[in-house]
Scaffold this motif. Structure first.
Motif, PDB file in Angstrom:
ATOM      1  N   MET A  57       4.240  -2.576   4.835  1.00  0.00           N
ATOM      2  CA  MET A  57       4.240  -1.319   4.082  1.00  0.00           C
ATOM      3  C   MET A  57       4.389  -1.577   2.587  1.00  0.00           C
ATOM      4  O   MET A  57       3.775  -0.887   1.769  1.00  0.00           O
ATOM      5  N   ALA A  58       5.186  -2.579   2.211  1.00  0.00           N
ATOM      6  CA  ALA A  58       5.348  -2.902   0.793  1.00  0.00           C
ATOM      7  C   ALA A  58       4.036  -3.411   0.200  1.00  0.00           C
ATOM      8  O   ALA A  58       3.683  -3.075  -0.935  1.00  0.00           O
ATOM      9  N   THR A  59       3.304  -4.199   0.968  1.00  0.00           N
ATOM     10  CA  THR A  59       2.022  -4.715   0.488  1.00  0.00           C
ATOM     11  C   THR A  59       1.030  -3.582   0.259  1.00  0.00           C
ATOM     12  O   THR A  59       0.383  -3.506  -0.789  1.00  0.00           O
ATOM     13  N   TRP A  60       0.914  -2.686   1.218  1.00  0.00           N
ATOM     14  CA  TRP A  60      -0.021  -1.575   1.062  1.00  0.00           C
ATOM     15  C   TRP A  60       0.445  -0.591  -0.005  1.00  0.00           C
ATOM     16  O   TRP A  60      -0.374   0.004  -0.711  1.00  0.00           O
ATOM     17  N   SER A  61       1.751  -0.411  -0.148  1.00  0.00           N
ATOM     18  CA  SER A  61       2.226   0.475  -1.209  1.00  0.00           C
ATOM     19  C   SER A  61       1.976  -0.160  -2.575  1.00  0.00           C
ATOM     20  O   SER A  61       1.754   0.545  -3.557  1.00  0.00           O
ATOM     21  N   GLY A  62       1.989  -1.492  -2.635  1.00  0.00           N
ATOM     22  CA  GLY A  62       1.615  -2.171  -3.874  1.00  0.00           C
ATOM     23  C   GLY A  62       0.169  -1.901  -4.235  1.00  0.00           C
ATOM     24  O   GLY A  62      -0.179  -1.720  -5.403  1.00  0.00           O
ATOM     25  N   SER A  63      -0.684  -1.856  -3.230  1.00  0.00           N
ATOM     26  CA  SER A  63      -2.083  -1.506  -3.461  1.00  0.00           C
ATOM     27  C   SER A  63      -2.206  -0.073  -3.973  1.00  0.00           C
ATOM     28  O   SER A  63      -2.984   0.206  -4.892  1.00  0.00           O
ATOM     29  N   LEU A  64      -1.428   0.832  -3.385  1.00  0.00           N
ATOM     30  CA  LEU A  64      -1.412   2.221  -3.859  1.00  0.00           C
ATOM     31  C   LEU A  64      -0.922   2.283  -5.302  1.00  0.00           C
ATOM     32  O   LEU A  64      -1.484   3.002  -6.127  1.00  0.00           O
ATOM     33  N   TYR A  65       0.103   1.499  -5.623  1.00  0.00           N
ATOM     34  CA  TYR A  65       0.647   1.465  -6.982  1.00  0.00           C
ATOM     35  C   TYR A  65      -0.414   0.987  -7.976  1.00  0.00           C
ATOM     36  O   TYR A  65      -0.635   1.620  -9.015  1.00  0.00           O
ATOM     37  N   LEU A  66      -1.068  -0.128  -7.657  1.00  0.00           N
ATOM     38  CA  LEU A  66      -2.078  -0.671  -8.570  1.00  0.00           C
ATOM     39  C   LEU A  66      -3.260   0.281  -8.737  1.00  0.00           C
ATOM     40  O   LEU A  66      -3.755   0.485  -9.845  1.00  0.00           O
ATOM     41  N   THR A  67      -3.703   0.871  -7.637  1.00  0.00           N
ATOM     42  CA  THR A  67      -4.808   1.820  -7.713  1.00  0.00           C
ATOM     43  C   THR A  67      -4.421   3.042  -8.534  1.00  0.00           C
ATOM     44  O   THR A  67      -5.196   3.517  -9.367  1.00  0.00           O
ATOM     45  N   SER A  68      -3.212   3.533  -8.319  1.00  0.00           N
ATOM     46  CA  SER A  68      -2.748   4.706  -9.063  1.00  0.00           C
ATOM     47  C   SER A  68      -2.647   4.399 -10.547  1.00  0.00           C
ATOM     48  O   SER A  68      -3.079   5.193 -11.387  1.00  0.00           O
ATOM     49  N   ARG A  69      -2.078   3.256 -10.890  1.00  0.00           N
ATOM     50  CA  ARG A  69      -1.938   2.894 -12.304  1.00  0.00           C
ATOM     51  C   ARG A  69      -3.302   2.680 -12.961  1.00  0.00           C
ATOM     52  O   ARG A  69      -3.494   3.024 -14.119  1.00  0.00           O
ATOM     53  N   THR A  70      -4.250   2.120 -12.214  1.00  0.00           N
ATOM     54  CA  THR A  70      -5.590   1.890 -12.753  1.00  0.00           C
ATOM     55  C   THR A  70      -6.284   3.201 -13.089  1.00  0.00           C
ATOM     56  O   THR A  70      -7.019   3.291 -14.068  1.00  0.00           O
ATOM     57  N   THR A  71      -6.034   4.219 -12.284  1.00  0.00           N
ATOM     58  CA  THR A  71      -6.680   5.512 -12.520  1.00  0.00           C
ATOM     59  C   THR A  71      -5.865   6.414 -13.437  1.00  0.00           C
ATOM     60  O   THR A  71      -6.192   7.576 -13.607  1.00  0.00           O
ATOM     61  N   GLY A  72      -4.789   5.888 -14.014  1.00  0.00           N
ATOM     62  CA  GLY A  72      -4.026   6.649 -14.994  1.00  0.00           C
ATOM     63  C   GLY A  72      -2.891   7.473 -14.434  1.00  0.00           C
ATOM     64  O   GLY A  72      -2.325   8.305 -15.136  1.00  0.00           O
ATOM     65  N   VAL A  73      -2.531   7.275 -13.194  1.00  0.00           N
ATOM     66  CA  VAL A  73      -1.429   8.020 -12.588  1.00  0.00           C
ATOM     67  C   VAL A  73      -0.143   7.244 -12.814  1.00  0.00           C
ATOM     68  O   VAL A  73      -0.056   6.065 -12.477  1.00  0.00           O
ATOM     69  N   ASN A  74       0.839   7.885 -13.426  1.00  0.00           N
ATOM     70  CA  ASN A  74       2.133   7.238 -13.643  1.00  0.00           C
ATOM     71  C   ASN A  74       2.983   7.392 -12.394  1.00  0.00           C
ATOM     72  O   ASN A  74       3.401   8.491 -12.051  1.00  0.00           O
ATOM     73  N   ILE A  75       3.225   6.282 -11.725  1.00  0.00           N
ATOM     74  CA  ILE A  75       4.036   6.277 -10.519  1.00  0.00           C
ATOM     75  C   ILE A  75       4.850   4.988 -10.524  1.00  0.00           C
ATOM     76  O   ILE A  75       4.374   3.956 -10.992  1.00  0.00           O
ATOM     77  N   THR A  76       6.070   5.064 -10.055  1.00  0.00           N
ATOM     78  CA  THR A  76       6.910   3.869 -10.013  1.00  0.00           C
ATOM     79  C   THR A  76       6.600   3.062  -8.755  1.00  0.00           C
ATOM     80  O   THR A  76       5.975   3.567  -7.820  1.00  0.00           O
ATOM     81  N   ILE A  77       7.051   1.828  -8.732  1.00  0.00           N
ATOM     82  CA  ILE A  77       6.847   0.992  -7.549  1.00  0.00           C
ATOM     83  C   ILE A  77       7.593   1.589  -6.358  1.00  0.00           C
ATOM     84  O   ILE A  77       7.044   1.683  -5.257  1.00  0.00           O
ATOM     85  N   LEU A  78       8.836   2.021  -6.591  1.00  0.00           N
ATOM     86  CA  LEU A  78       9.594   2.661  -5.511  1.00  0.00           C
ATOM     87  C   LEU A  78       8.908   3.955  -5.075  1.00  0.00           C
ATOM     88  O   LEU A  78       8.813   4.246  -3.879  1.00  0.00           O
ATOM     89  N   GLY A  79       8.414   4.707  -6.033  1.00  0.00           N
ATOM     90  CA  GLY A  79       7.705   5.947  -5.709  1.00  0.00           C
ATOM     91  C   GLY A  79       6.473   5.689  -4.864  1.00  0.00           C
ATOM     92  O   GLY A  79       6.203   6.411  -3.902  1.00  0.00           O
TER      93      GLY A  79
END
Length: 123
Positions: A57-79
């Motif tokens: 789950m941490a690996t896939w959430s990291g993918s969500l984090y990177l994708t979100s940050r790339t598209t300009g969405v501010n989200i924390t790693i914990l979020g």
């Protein structure tokens, strides 16, 4: 209501309801039967299984984090981890998940993020 780290009370209540459903299912099946079945597994395998699940789950959430940050969405790693766990929960609980859980997953991302891109992505 949003807390300072972006976790909404709706998300917290979703987990509370999920735990409640799990407790009801345990009561129906029988806590003793479940504990007997789990206790037959070696403790190292229990810890290993939990560790692999959290790492997955941490690996896939990291993918969500990177994708979100790339598209300009501010989200924390914990979020992103909490949102991903929320999405996994929805995908396993909501009937017809590909149809009905995705809007809820999008809502989870939108409520956790501090800012969303207004139109499209920056890619």
């Amino acid at each position: 209501m949003r807390t300072s780290d972006g976790v909404t009370w709706v998300t917290v209540m979703g987990f509370v309801v999920g735990v409640g459903i799990l407790l009801v299912l345990l009561a129906v099946v029988g806590v003793g039967d479940v504990l007997t079945a789990v206790s037959t597994l070696a403790p190292s395998l229990q810890v290993g299984t939990l560790g692999v699940a959290v790492l997955w789950m941490a690996t896939w959430s990291g993918s969500l984090y990177l994708t979100s940050r790339t598209t300009g969405v501010n989200i924390t790693i914990l979020g992103s981890f909490l949102v991903y766990v929320h999405m996994v929960f929805l995908d396993n609980v909501v009937p017809l998940t590909s149809i009905s859980a995705d809007p809820f997953a999008a809502l989870a991302v939108a409520t956790c993020a501090t800012s969303l891109p207004s139109v499209g992505s920056k890619i």
